[in-house]
Design an enzyme around this catalytic site. Structure first.
Site, mmCIF file in Angstrom:
data_model
loop_
_atom_site.group_PDB
_atom_site.id
_atom_site.type_symbol
_atom_site.label_atom_id
_atom_site.label_comp_id
_atom_site.label_asym_id
_atom_site.label_seq_id
_atom_site.Cartn_x
_atom_site.Cartn_y
_atom_site.Cartn_z
ATOM 1 N N GLY A 262 0.830 -1.193 0.000
ATOM 2 C CA GLY A 262 0.000 0.000 0.000
ATOM 3 C C GLY A 262 0.862 1.239 0.000
ATOM 4 N N GLY A 263 0.228 2.392 0.182
ATOM 5 C CA GLY A 263 0.949 3.648 0.132
ATOM 6 C C GLY A 263 1.954 3.832 1.254
ATOM 7 C CB VAL B 181 1.014 -7.023 4.728
ATOM 8 C CG1 VAL B 181 0.766 -8.164 5.706
ATOM 9 C CG2 VAL B 181 0.360 -5.746 5.230
ATOM 10 C CE LYS C 135 -0.064 -1.610 7.622
ATOM 11 N NZ LYS C 135 -1.426 -1.181 7.986
ATOM 12 C CG ASP D 171 -10.087 3.395 5.601
ATOM 13 O OD1 ASP D 171 -11.018 3.781 4.853
ATOM 14 O OD2 ASP D 171 -9.023 2.918 5.167
#
Length: 388
Positions: A20-21, A25, A40, A133
């Protein structure tokens, strides 16, 4: 980090589960306890940024405080060669987004999913943690009994986390409430609104607000309400339909004020369905604003003259759009089209007692500043989020 490198002489690192940004992971193995884990790791290029490191550390602390069968467990947190990492339980299942991509879910499965998510959020909210989120990509399926677990507290807000900039937008716009899109502070009600949108999406097989253009999406959220559940799927029982319709009502006063309240209504509690207060165990009583379930009436779009009032908060929408282009570059790859994330919020200090959702009438928000590292991604296989 590649191959089978050891992390702090304990965790063997294997393949990538998702990127991701902010982080990636990796699949891992705890050599001390002989069990699989998900690790992570913050991207090395972001480790030198104090703000991003603080956000990453907040994720570990927020999730570590929560112990519940419907929340992904944090095992460990540390630093390796200057890069912080979080060790999580490794789940073998899919995300809710993966399941919805296969088509509308059976009614009984949707009810069970909502109950699991609300149970996990109830524990988080009682601990003073807002997720901020909630979306299908952050709900993981665990193998035993196919129960659901809430993952990715990467942008969670706690009483001790005050470094989020005023006016910053954090989260995924497709699951934001009208108040959040306009720049209002995060609240318990926003998490519950997102839960309602997930239930709607699971029943119909598509997002309640399917617009791909950020401007159209923002206006749709602020100006309209999705068609009633009964109008798009006739086999849904009246209780489930009423709960979802009420959870995603455009008028914040008609929504649920706590996870316990919404969960009780889902179970068929008539008092909860009417809007009466529901006991939350040992927690202080929650004041529930008067409201009634949204009737299953034919869908009628809002007339233009009623939408004019909403455009009075157009500055909030313009702020969201200013961040959208930045967020597009930070969204991780996915096997299915994912909603575009943007950033939001003013600091929020949750209290042990859940407050009613904010009024839909909001003040002019502060200018939006995009976060340095962008929002969190999806589950283990889809982005930043924890995924098995």
């Amino acid at each position: 980090m590649t191959g089978h490198e050891m992390l702090v002489d304990r965790y063997a690192i294997h393949g990538v589960l998702g990127r991701g940004g902010m982080a990636e992971v990796r699949e891992g193995w705890d050599t001390r306890l002989n069990r699989p884990v998900a690790i992570k790791l913050l991207h090395p290029t972001l480790s030198a940024d104090p703000g991003i490191r603080h956000r990453f550390e907040d994720e570990a602390r927020s999730a570590a405080r929560l112990c519940h069968q419907n929340i992904v467990t944090v095992y460990d947190f540390g630093e390796h060669q200057g890069a912080p990492f979080i060790v999580l339980e490794r789940l073998p299942g899919q995300t809710l987004a993966d399941i919805i991509a296969g088509g509308p879910m059976p009614v009984s499965h949707v009810r069970s999913m909502l109950d699991d998510v609300l149970a996990g959020l109830g524990v988080a909210h009682a601990a003073g943690v807002l997720h901020r989120d909630i979306k299908p990509g952050n709900i993981l399926v665990s193998a035993p009994g196919d129960s659901m677990k809430v993952a990715d507290f990467g942008i969670a807000k706690t009483a001790g986390a005050a470094h989020t900039m005023t006016g910053q937008i954090v989260g995924t716009m497709s699951y934001m409430s009208p108040e959040r899109v306009a720049g209002a502070p995060a609240s318990v009600g926003d998490d519950l609104y997102a839960v309602g949108l997930m239930g709607y999406e699971a029943l119909v097989g598509r997002r309640a607000f399917p617009q791909d253009n950020p401007a159209a999406l923002a206006h749709a959220i602020m100006d309209s309400t999705p068609a009633p559940v009964a109008a798009v799927r006739s086999d849904v029982d009246p209780v489930l339909a009423a709960v979802i319709d009420r959870a995603i009502a455009r008028n914040a006063l008609q929504r649920f004020a706590s996870a316990e309240h919404m969960r009780a209504a889902l179970a068929g509690d008539q008092r909860a369905l009417r809007g009466d207060a529901v006991s939350a165990g040992s927690r202080p009583g929650t004041k529930v604003l008067e409201g009634h379930p949204i009737p299953s009436a034919p869908y009628r779009p809002q007339p233009p003259r009623q939408r004019v009032r909403t455009y009075g908060i157009a500055a909030g929408v313009l702020g969201v759009l200013a961040v959208s282009a930045f967020a597009l570059a930070m969204e991780p790859a996915s096997s299915t089209p994912a909603p575009q994330p943007v950033s939001t919020s003013t600091p929020v200090v949750p209290t042990p007692s859940v407050a009613p959702p904010p009024s839909p009438v909001v003040e002019q928000p502060a200018p939006v500043q995009p976060p340095p590292g962008g929002p969190a991604g999806r589950g283990h296989g889809k982005g930043d989020n924890k995924r098995g």
